[in-house]
Design a protein around this motif. Structure first.
Motif, PDB file in Angstrom:
ATOM      1  N   GLU B  48      37.860  45.179  35.664  1.00 15.07           N
ATOM      2  CA  GLU B  48      38.450  45.358  34.336  1.00 15.07           C
ATOM      3  C   GLU B  48      37.566  44.662  33.317  1.00 15.07           C
ATOM      4  O   GLU B  48      37.180  43.514  33.505  1.00 15.07           O
ATOM      5  N   SER B 105      38.795  37.197  43.701  1.00 12.77           N
ATOM      6  CA  SER B 105      38.370  37.772  42.437  1.00 12.77           C
ATOM      7  C   SER B 105      37.308  36.922  41.761  1.00 12.77           C
ATOM      8  O   SER B 105      37.129  35.751  42.078  1.00 12.77           O
ATOM      9  N   ILE B 106      36.600  37.555  40.853  1.00 13.87           N
ATOM     10  CA  ILE B 106      35.631  36.859  40.011  1.00 13.87           C
ATOM     11  C   ILE B 106      36.086  37.075  38.581  1.00 13.87           C
ATOM     12  O   ILE B 106      36.403  38.199  38.189  1.00 13.87           O
ATOM     13  N   THR B 107      36.133  36.009  37.812  1.00 21.68           N
ATOM     14  CA  THR B 107      36.566  36.139  36.436  1.00 21.68           C
ATOM     15  C   THR B 107      35.516  35.555  35.522  1.00 21.68           C
ATOM     16  O   THR B 107      35.014  34.462  35.777  1.00 21.68           O
ATOM     17  N   CYS B 108      35.170  36.286  34.497  1.00 16.03           N
ATOM     18  CA  CYS B 108      34.278  35.751  33.472  1.00 16.03           C
ATOM     19  C   CYS B 108      35.068  35.772  32.170  1.00 16.03           C
ATOM     20  O   CYS B 108      35.216  36.822  31.547  1.00 16.03           O
ATOM     21  N   HIS B 112      35.273  38.618  29.168  1.00 17.69           N
ATOM     22  CA  HIS B 112      36.487  39.396  29.448  1.00 17.69           C
ATOM     23  C   HIS B 112      36.337  40.302  30.657  1.00 17.69           C
ATOM     24  O   HIS B 112      36.769  41.453  30.627  1.00 17.69           O
ATOM     25  N   VAL B 113      35.667  39.819  31.680  1.00 16.65           N
ATOM     26  CA  VAL B 113      35.462  40.637  32.877  1.00 16.65           C
ATOM     27  C   VAL B 113      36.282  40.063  34.015  1.00 16.65           C
ATOM     28  O   VAL B 113      36.294  38.847  34.229  1.00 16.65           O
ATOM     29  N   HIS B 114      36.997  40.945  34.709  1.00 14.11           N
ATOM     30  CA  HIS B 114      37.776  40.504  35.855  1.00 14.11           C
ATOM     31  C   HIS B 114      37.537  41.472  37.001  1.00 14.11           C
ATOM     32  O   HIS B 114      37.733  42.669  36.858  1.00 14.11           O
ATOM     33  N   ARG B 116      38.317  42.273  41.056  1.00 18.41           N
ATOM     34  CA  ARG B 116      39.257  41.884  42.111  1.00 18.41           C
ATOM     35  C   ARG B 116      39.058  42.792  43.322  1.00 18.41           C
ATOM     36  O   ARG B 116      38.848  43.998  43.177  1.00 18.41           O
TER      37      ARG B 116
END
Lengths: 173, 127
Positions: B48, B105-108, B112-114, B116
Motif C-alpha cells: 500500500e 510487514s515493512i513500514t516506511c 507512506h509505504v506499507h 505486508r
C-alpha cells in the motif's frame, strides 16, 4: 478559571519549553538501531514529566503542545506532527491520571506514558494506512517503550526532586 | 506525616513501578514470541502506498518494483521481500530486512509505504 501568571512562572515555563525543544532536537539526531517504526528514547518526555509534576497538568499540556508544534515546523513534517501530537496527548493525559492516583512513582508514570505514546502512534499509523497489521509492532514497542520510559522516569524523578523551587507561589502539586 | 510512613509509601510506589515494568516486559516478550512462532510462510505481499489502492505481488517470481514515485524500491528475491534505495532519513524500512512470513510487514512512515506478507492468494486486491 483565569489565573495571573507571574514572571517567575512564565520564565520557568519558557525554560521548560526551551529544554524540551533541545531534547527533541537531540532525539532527532540519535540513530535508531531497532528496525521498528516508533522506537525512540522519548527524551522530550523528560520535560513533559517535569512540567507535569512541578507546574501542573495545564502547563505541561502547554509545554508539550508548543514543543510538538515547533519541532514539527523545525525538523519534522505534517505527518510527523500528527504522530507526535497523538503520542504526546495520549501519553500526557495518561500520566496526569496516574499521577493523580498516586499509585506509581514518577518512574511508573513515565513508563506508562512512554508505552502509551508508542501505542497511540501505532494507532494513528494504523488509521492512516487503514490496516491492523501494524499492531504486530506493539510487542516490540511495549518492550522498548518500557525500557526508555524507565530511564526517563529515573532521570525525571531526580529532576523533580533536585531542581530548586525558586518561587513561593509556585504550585507544588 | 512521620518520616518512615512517607518512606514506606515511596517504596510501595517503587514496588508497583517494578511490577509494572516487569509485566510490560513479560507481556511484550510473550506476544512477540507468540507472533513469531505462529507465523507461516507467505506467498504474496500486499503493498500500500498512501491512499492508492493496494497492489499484490507474488513472492515466487523475482522482481524489482519502484514505489512512492521512486521513494522506495521493493525487491523480491528467493521468496523474500525487502526494500532498498529509500529516500527516508532514517532508512528504517531498509533495516527491517527481508520478510517472508505471513503477517510480517515493512513500514516506511515518511513515504507512506506499507508492505505486508499474506498467506495465500491475491484475493484481497483492492480490499
Amino acid at each position: 478559571m483565569k489565573r495571573k501568571i507571574t514572571v517567575r512562572e512564565l520564565t520557568l515555563l519558557s525554560l521548560t519549553v526551551a529544554v524540551a525543544m533541545m531534547l527533541s532536537f537531540i532525539e532527532s539526531r540519535i540513530p535508531v538501531f531497532v528496525p521498528v517504526p516508533g522506537v525512540k528514547i522519548g527524551l522530550a518526555n523528560l520535560a513533559a514529566l517535569f512540567a507535569l509534576y512541578r507546574l501542573g497538568f495545564r502547563d505541561a499540556a502547554l509545554v508539550s503542545a508548543v514543543r510538538v508544534s515547533l519541532s514539527a515546523l523545525l525538523f519534522g513534517s505534517p505527518v510527523s506532527f500528527l504522530y507526535s501530537l497523538a503520542g504526546a496527548a495520549v501519553s500526557l493525559i495518561l500520566m496526569a491520571l496516574l499521577k493523580k492516583a498516586s499509585f506509581f512513582s514518577p518512574i511508573g508514570v513515565s513508563v506508562a506514558g512512554g508505552v502509551a505514546h508508542n501505542f497511540a502512534q501505532i494507532a494513528v499509523a494504523a488509521l492512516m494506512f487503514d490496516t491492523a497489521a501494524l499492531f504486530s509492532y506493539l510487542p516490540v514497542l511495549a518492550i522498548t517503550g518500557t525500557l526508555a520510559g524507565t530511564v526517563i522516569g529515573i532521570a525525571g524523578g531526580l529532576l523533580i526532586r533536585k531542581v530548586p523551587t525558586f518561587s513561593d507561589n509556585e504550585k507544588s502539586q | 506525616m512521620p518520616k518512615n510512613a512517607k518512606t514506606n509509601r515511596a517504596s510501595a510506589a517503587y514496588l508497583r513501578d517494578a511490577l509494572l515494568i516487569l509485566s510490560l516486559l513479560l507481556i511484550g516478550a510473550a506476544a512477540f514470541l507468540l507472533i513469531r512462532l505462529t507465523a507461516k510462510d507467505g506467498r504474496y505481499v500486499t503493498v500500500e502506498v498512501g491512499d492508492e489502492p493496494p497492489i499484490t505481488v507474488s513472492l515466487d517470481t523475482p522482481a524489482e518494483i519502484s514505489l512512492a514515485g521512486g521513494g522506495n524500491t521493493l525487491v523480491i528475491e528467493n521468496g523474500k521481500a525487502h526494500v532498498r534505495d529509500c529516500t527516508c532519513p532514517d532508512k528504517l524500512c531498509e533495516k527491517q530486512g527481508k520478510i517472508s512470513k505471513s503477517g510480517e510487514s515493512i513500514t516506511c512512515l515518511p513515504n507512506h509505504v506499507h508492505i505486508r506478507v499474506n498467506g495465500d492468494g491475491g484475493v484481497d486486491v483492492g480490499q
